[in-house]
Design an enzyme around this catalytic site. Sequence first.
Site, PDB file in Angstrom:
ATOM      1  N   CYS A 120       0.865  -1.175   0.000  1.00  0.00           N
ATOM      2  CA  CYS A 120       0.000   0.000   0.000  1.00  0.00           C
ATOM      3  C   CYS A 120       0.902   1.224   0.000  1.00  0.00           C
ATOM      4  CB  CYS A 120      -0.899  -0.003   1.236  1.00  0.00           C
ATOM      5  SG  CYS A 120      -2.246   1.196   1.111  1.00  0.00           S
ATOM      6  N   CYS A 122      -0.059   4.251   1.636  1.00  0.00           N
ATOM      7  CA  CYS A 122      -0.390   5.237   2.678  1.00  0.00           C
ATOM      8  C   CYS A 122       0.722   5.419   3.707  1.00  0.00           C
ATOM      9  CB  CYS A 122      -1.704   4.891   3.362  1.00  0.00           C
ATOM     10  SG  CYS A 122      -1.701   3.323   4.225  1.00  0.00           S
ATOM     11  N   CYS A 130      -3.775   6.175   0.189  1.00  0.00           N
ATOM     12  CA  CYS A 130      -3.261   4.882  -0.274  1.00  0.00           C
ATOM     13  C   CYS A 130      -2.810   4.899  -1.729  1.00  0.00           C
ATOM     14  CB  CYS A 130      -4.314   3.797  -0.066  1.00  0.00           C
ATOM     15  SG  CYS A 130      -4.806   3.637   1.660  1.00  0.00           S
ATOM     16  N   LYS A 199     -12.473  -4.664   2.183  1.00  0.00           N
ATOM     17  CA  LYS A 199     -11.886  -3.805   3.204  1.00  0.00           C
ATOM     18  C   LYS A 199     -12.827  -2.643   3.450  1.00  0.00           C
ATOM     19  CE  LYS A 199      -7.664  -1.176   4.074  1.00  0.00           C
ATOM     20  NZ  LYS A 199      -6.309  -0.942   3.547  1.00  0.00           N
ATOM     21  N   ARG A 209      -3.408   4.049  12.913  1.00  0.00           N
ATOM     22  CA  ARG A 209      -2.891   5.307  12.358  1.00  0.00           C
ATOM     23  C   ARG A 209      -1.677   5.780  13.146  1.00  0.00           C
ATOM     24  NH1 ARG A 209      -7.817   6.630   9.322  1.00  0.00           N
ATOM     25  NH2 ARG A 209      -7.927   4.579   8.354  1.00  0.00           N
ATOM     26  N   ARG A 221     -10.688   7.784   3.851  1.00  0.00           N
ATOM     27  CA  ARG A 221     -10.479   6.715   2.873  1.00  0.00           C
ATOM     28  C   ARG A 221     -11.791   6.118   2.371  1.00  0.00           C
ATOM     29  NH1 ARG A 221      -5.551   4.911   6.505  1.00  0.00           N
ATOM     30  NH2 ARG A 221      -3.957   6.119   5.473  1.00  0.00           N
ATOM     31  N   GLU A 237     -16.718  -7.316  -4.759  1.00  0.00           N
ATOM     32  CA  GLU A 237     -15.281  -7.004  -4.611  1.00  0.00           C
ATOM     33  C   GLU A 237     -14.450  -8.284  -4.562  1.00  0.00           C
ATOM     34  OE1 GLU A 237     -13.536  -4.248  -4.547  1.00  0.00           O
ATOM     35  OE2 GLU A 237     -14.948  -2.621  -4.157  1.00  0.00           O
ATOM     36  N   LYS A 252     -11.848  -7.481   6.220  1.00  0.00           N
ATOM     37  CA  LYS A 252     -11.263  -6.612   7.233  1.00  0.00           C
ATOM     38  C   LYS A 252     -12.188  -5.468   7.539  1.00  0.00           C
ATOM     39  CE  LYS A 252      -7.497  -3.393   7.488  1.00  0.00           C
ATOM     40  NZ  LYS A 252      -6.694  -2.596   6.662  1.00  0.00           N
ATOM     41  N   SER A 278      -6.510  -3.219  14.506  1.00  0.00           N
ATOM     42  CA  SER A 278      -5.972  -2.514  15.666  1.00  0.00           C
ATOM     43  C   SER A 278      -7.039  -2.168  16.707  1.00  0.00           C
ATOM     44  CB  SER A 278      -5.243  -1.251  15.207  1.00  0.00           C
ATOM     45  OG  SER A 278      -6.099  -0.432  14.436  1.00  0.00           O
ATOM     46  N   TYR A 317      -2.975  -9.011  16.196  1.00  0.00           N
ATOM     47  CA  TYR A 317      -1.944  -8.531  17.121  1.00  0.00           C
ATOM     48  C   TYR A 317      -1.905  -9.415  18.373  1.00  0.00           C
ATOM     49  CZ  TYR A 317      -2.433  -4.659  13.912  1.00  0.00           C
ATOM     50  OH  TYR A 317      -2.498  -3.933  12.761  1.00  0.00           O
TER      51      TYR A 317
HETATM   52  C1  PBG Z   1      -3.149   0.227   4.833  1.00  0.00           C
HETATM   53  C2  PBG Z   1      -3.704  -0.535   5.981  1.00  0.00           C
HETATM   54  C3  PBG Z   1      -4.502  -0.088   7.059  1.00  0.00           C
HETATM   55  C4  PBG Z   1      -4.647  -1.184   7.910  1.00  0.00           C
HETATM   56  C5  PBG Z   1      -3.974  -2.246   7.324  1.00  0.00           C
HETATM   57  N1  PBG Z   1      -3.415  -1.835   6.136  1.00  0.00           N
HETATM   58  C6  PBG Z   1      -5.047   1.259   7.351  1.00  0.00           C
HETATM   59  C7  PBG Z   1      -6.253   1.676   6.582  1.00  0.00           C
HETATM   60  O1  PBG Z   1      -6.644   1.014   5.635  1.00  0.00           O
HETATM   61  O2  PBG Z   1      -6.794   2.724   6.871  1.00  0.00           O
HETATM   62  C8  PBG Z   1      -5.387  -1.205   9.205  1.00  0.00           C
HETATM   63  C9  PBG Z   1      -4.989  -2.324  10.098  1.00  0.00           C
HETATM   64  C10 PBG Z   1      -5.389  -2.167  11.525  1.00  0.00           C
HETATM   65  O3  PBG Z   1      -6.172  -1.280  11.909  1.00  0.00           O
HETATM   66  O4  PBG Z   1      -4.884  -2.958  12.325  1.00  0.00           O
HETATM   67  N2  PBG Z   1      -4.031   0.653   3.886  1.00  0.00           N
END
Ligand code: PBG
Length: 326
Positions: A120, A122, A130, A199, A209, A221, A237, A252, A278, A317
């Site tokens: 990615c 970003c 991204c 996603k 972040r 996003r 998708e 995700k 996260s 995690y």
């Molecule tokens: C990159 C990406 C993100 C996450 C994984 N790859 C951030 C987003 O898409 O905003 C989030 C993973 C997480 O919150 O643990 N694009």
Amino acid sequence: MGFPTERPRRLRGHPLLRALTAETRLCKEQLICPYFVCPGRGVRKPITSMPGQFQFSVDTLVEECQATQQSGLPAVLLFGIPETKDAKGSSGYADDGIVQRAIEAIKERCQNLLVITDVCLCEYTDHGHCGIVSDDPRAGTVDNDATLPLLAAEAVSHAQAGADIVAPSAMMDGQVQAVRNALDERDFPHIPIMAYAAKYASSFYGPFREAAESPPAFGDRRAYQMDPANSDEAMREVALDVAEGADIVMVKPALHFLDIIYRTKQEFGMPTAAYFVSGEYSQIKAAAERGWLDETKAVLESHTAVIRAGADMIITYYARKLADML
Ligand code: PBG
């Protein structure tokens, strides 16, 4: 017919009986451990929004990965925090980029560990989006097609460094095909693609972040991530990514999207990954710190639910903690 109403629950008493008849099993071979790699030496910087998680420099990450391999986990997923950022995210596809160097170092020391890379922009762009920001506002925030060759170059540079699987996550249309074509052309036809297929634009990426130091400088996003209200759209998708050559499809976040995981597995029968993101991690941590939740039980229950929904693997995690528990 039917069952007698007063049927004794013979299989529920002893823990071994429960284990013997459990319909869902969570095992460490299903878990992927995410890591954030940053510049420097000897760095092990705590991520405040994700207690127990750190940014590692390449040297400390290698040690961490050795312990991860030792614990029986099969794979890690790498995110990079580069020295420099620019509008085109060029540190993301530089041969000596932070992730590229980390892959080489890990592959040298950990033969029994798969290295998956997040593909990615970003983390590498100064604006935090991204992809390349478009000058035509009608096209949305990012220029989809101009971003594709950069994602392809990033995936190839990861493969060259020794990555075992690449995971395009920018949610650009056509990114899986662009990455597949580039890998095939550059003699990496054997490298599988794990596609961030469904996603969602989720508030549960909040703590990430800080972890990846990649908040968008403006806007959000939502232009390229999915609306949590939609489920048929997720199937479209996933179908596109499968048609473009995805080998593993990912949903995700995980916990609030169990129905999406279920549908994805049912409708496509593909190897399916779920990302326990996260915010899903930090919410359990925060409640457990206050004594409001039993962390061990909450972690087992929530991850079992993700597998029960149909995921074959979980990026989490909590991987290391689970590896110790299972
Ligand atoms: C990159 C990406 C993100 C996450 C994984 N790859 C951030 C987003 O898409 O905003 C989030 C993973 C997480 O919150 O643990 N694009």
